[in-house]
Design an enzyme around this catalytic site. Structure first.
Site, PDB file in Angstrom:
ATOM      1  N   GLY A  84       0.825  -1.209   0.000  1.00 22.12           N
ATOM      2  CA  GLY A  84       0.000   0.000   0.000  1.00 22.12           C
ATOM      3  C   GLY A  84       0.854   1.250   0.000  1.00 22.12           C
ATOM      4  N   SER A  85       2.003   1.181   0.648  1.00 22.34           N
ATOM      5  CA  SER A  85       2.914   2.328   0.684  1.00 22.34           C
ATOM      6  C   SER A  85       3.436   2.650  -0.713  1.00 22.34           C
ATOM      7  CB  SER A  85       4.086   2.042   1.626  1.00 22.34           C
ATOM      8  OG  SER A  85       3.619   1.754   2.925  1.00 22.34           O
ATOM      9  N   ASP A 192      -7.275   1.414   4.435  1.00 22.38           N
ATOM     10  CA  ASP A 192      -7.964   0.896   5.618  1.00 22.38           C
ATOM     11  C   ASP A 192      -9.457   0.708   5.391  1.00 22.38           C
ATOM     12  OD1 ASP A 192      -5.591   1.029   6.989  1.00 22.38           O
ATOM     13  OD2 ASP A 192      -6.027   2.941   7.955  1.00 22.38           O
ATOM     14  N   SER A 213      -4.104  -1.358   0.396  1.00 18.91           N
ATOM     15  CA  SER A 213      -3.036  -2.186   0.957  1.00 18.91           C
ATOM     16  C   SER A 213      -3.553  -3.589   1.213  1.00 18.91           C
ATOM     17  CB  SER A 213      -2.526  -1.591   2.271  1.00 18.91           C
ATOM     18  OG  SER A 213      -1.638  -2.491   2.917  1.00 18.91           O
ATOM     19  N   HIS A 218      -4.966  -5.587   7.059  1.00 16.87           N
ATOM     20  CA  HIS A 218      -6.067  -4.975   6.334  1.00 16.87           C
ATOM     21  C   HIS A 218      -7.178  -5.968   5.991  1.00 16.87           C
ATOM     22  CE1 HIS A 218      -2.910  -1.811   5.749  1.00 16.87           C
ATOM     23  NE2 HIS A 218      -3.958  -1.109   6.164  1.00 16.87           N
ATOM     24  N   ASN A 286      10.718  -0.424  -9.816  1.00 18.08           N
ATOM     25  CA  ASN A 286      10.141  -1.762 -10.004  1.00 18.08           C
ATOM     26  C   ASN A 286       9.330  -2.060  -8.756  1.00 18.08           C
ATOM     27  OD1 ASN A 286       9.414  -4.381 -10.383  1.00 18.08           O
ATOM     28  ND2 ASN A 286      11.471  -5.217 -10.414  1.00 18.08           N
TER      29      ASN A 286
END
Length: 434
Positions: A84-85, A192, A213, A218, A286
């Site tokens: 998710g980041s 979330d 994410s 999650h 990547n």
């Protein structure tokens, strides 16, 4: 499926059954986790089957997941990522692409967000040389109001990026209208909030871009993994390029000449006919996911609606049990929303005869896991104190959250007996403190 493979997968099912032991819940001994993943036999089989196929890089499973997930989230395109980041990094980076021409964000441009957040909503703004503009949030919903965001718009403000806090949607319809009115982009950090709805539509379907994410905490998991979603085909192509090394080519790994013009391009100052598979239109990364992650994701996707229903039940059980408890500010759903909750957030009233840290210590001693509301006020953390930013208004509630707010779990692995123990423990502590 050949006989040997079928035999192996049958043994995997037997292995799964052999490893399942229910030791029962023992109050004060059994850990009650604040977050966690729920896996079943089909998840295990899906992972092993993908491993047996030995297609490790993203392939047919990844493409199938992207198609199904985009449809579920009511978006035209979904791009799997490592986390998710990294999805947030790609979403913000996409807005800086030269392909957006006069709409592109440039160093020094501003994005409105909140300081009461997880760091990876804010970090990509800084990593792209942009300036976060912070507004306060409301206690109870833990989201900012549209009015606060509108008041923060300045001449350099080009986008809004806000997370649906702990699964509770912000007023995304009016926020999208505000962004449109000012020719700004809207990024929904939906990490979330998979399964949450606003005005009957899924969160993540309103912004120019949205992110998800698949970390174990999650709503569904790939172990690691994330996703960027959009219905804007130009933004989709930019995200894909940035994720895949920055290349201009859109062939899937292992494929060539999808466009039938592989050796017919002339771009930059490269010689005419330079191999399109090795022409780069962005300074990229990547950040692709793997076929193994996609295999688990496909299995989890079949269960995500049940996971979300369990989260809602557990949240309601906690809310009903704690309603009316003195000194506690309980969470509340944003009007017009149906949240798929990430956690049950509790704020101890600053006027209470005890601190949140004392209640947290009491719960942790009873093996009831707690988590803060992510970073609290990120501007008070060493990583962000000296970073360029702008604050509009006072961050009063954000500071209260930093000292007085935490959450307990609602994830599907929790039982009614566990939830009851959490409720009774909190009430016991509060009543003992007057």
């Amino acid at each position: 499926m050949n006989d040997h493979k079928a035999l192996i997968l049958d043994e995997v099912r037997k292995f799964h059954q052999d490893t399942q032991t229910d030791k029962g819940f023992v109050p004060g001994v059994t850990e009650i986790w604040p977050t966690g993943a729920v896996h079943d036999v089909e998840d295990r089989v899906a992972l092993v089957e993908a491993a047996l196929d030995l297609r490790v890089a993203a392939g047919t499973r990844a493409r199938k997941f992207e198609s199904l997930f985009a449809r579920k989230m009511k978006r035209r395109k979904a791009h799997l990522t490592t986390s998710g980041s990294s999805a947030n990094l790609l979403a913000v980076s996409a807005l800086t692409s030269p392909k957006l021409q006069e709409m592109r964000l440039r160093p020094g441009d501003e994005i409105i967000t909140v300081a009461a957040a997880f760091p990876t909503t804010v970090s990509p703004i800084l990593q792209n040389g942009l300036v976060p503009v912070f507004v306060d949030v409301e206690l109870g919903t833990y989201n900012p109001t549209v009015e606060k965001v509108a008041a923060a718009i300045g001449p350099k403000t080009k986008a809004i990026m806000i997370a649906h806090a702990v699964g509770n949607p912000f007023d995304v319809v009016d926020m999208a209208a505000l962004a449109d009115e000012h020719d700004m982009f809207l990024i929904e950090d939906n990490c979330d909030a998979v399964g949450s709805f606003y005005d009957g539509e899924p969160t993540g379907s309103f912004g120019d871009l949205s992110t998800v994410s698949f970390y174990p905490a999650h709503h569904m998991t790939m172990g690691e993994g994330g996703c960027v979603l959009t219905s804007n085909l130009a933004l989709s192509r930019i995200v894909e390029s940035l994720r895949d090394w920055g290349r201009d080519c859109w062939c899937e790994p292992g494929e060539s000449n999808t466009c039938l013009k592989r050796f017919s391009y002339q771009m930059g100052t490269l010689p005419a006919g330079y191999d399109h598979k090795y022409i780069y239109s962005h300074v990229g990364y990547n950040l692709k996911a793997t076929e193994l992650q996609a295999a688990l994701g496909l299995s989890q996707l079949n269960k995500v609606d049940d996971f979300c229903a369990a989260r809602r039940r557990n949240w309601r059980h906690l809310h009903d049990g704690l309603e009316g408890t003195r000194h506690l500010i309980l969470p509340e759903a944003t009007p017009r929303s149906d949240p798929s909750w990430y956690g049950f957030v509790i704020t101890v009233d600053p006027a209470a005869p005890f601190q949140a840290s004392e209640l947290i210590a009491f719960l942790e001693d009873r093996k009831i896991g707690t988590r803060r509301l992510f970073g609290g006020n990120l501007l008070r953390h060493p990583a962000y104190m000296e970073q360029p930013h702008r604050v509009v208004g006072e961050l009063t509630n954000t500071d209260i959250i930093t000292t007085q707010t935490f959450h307990v779990g609602v994830y599907p692995g929790l039982t009614d007996e566990m939830i009851e123990y959490v409720v009774s423990s909190i009430k016991e502590f509060v009543e003992a403190r007057g």
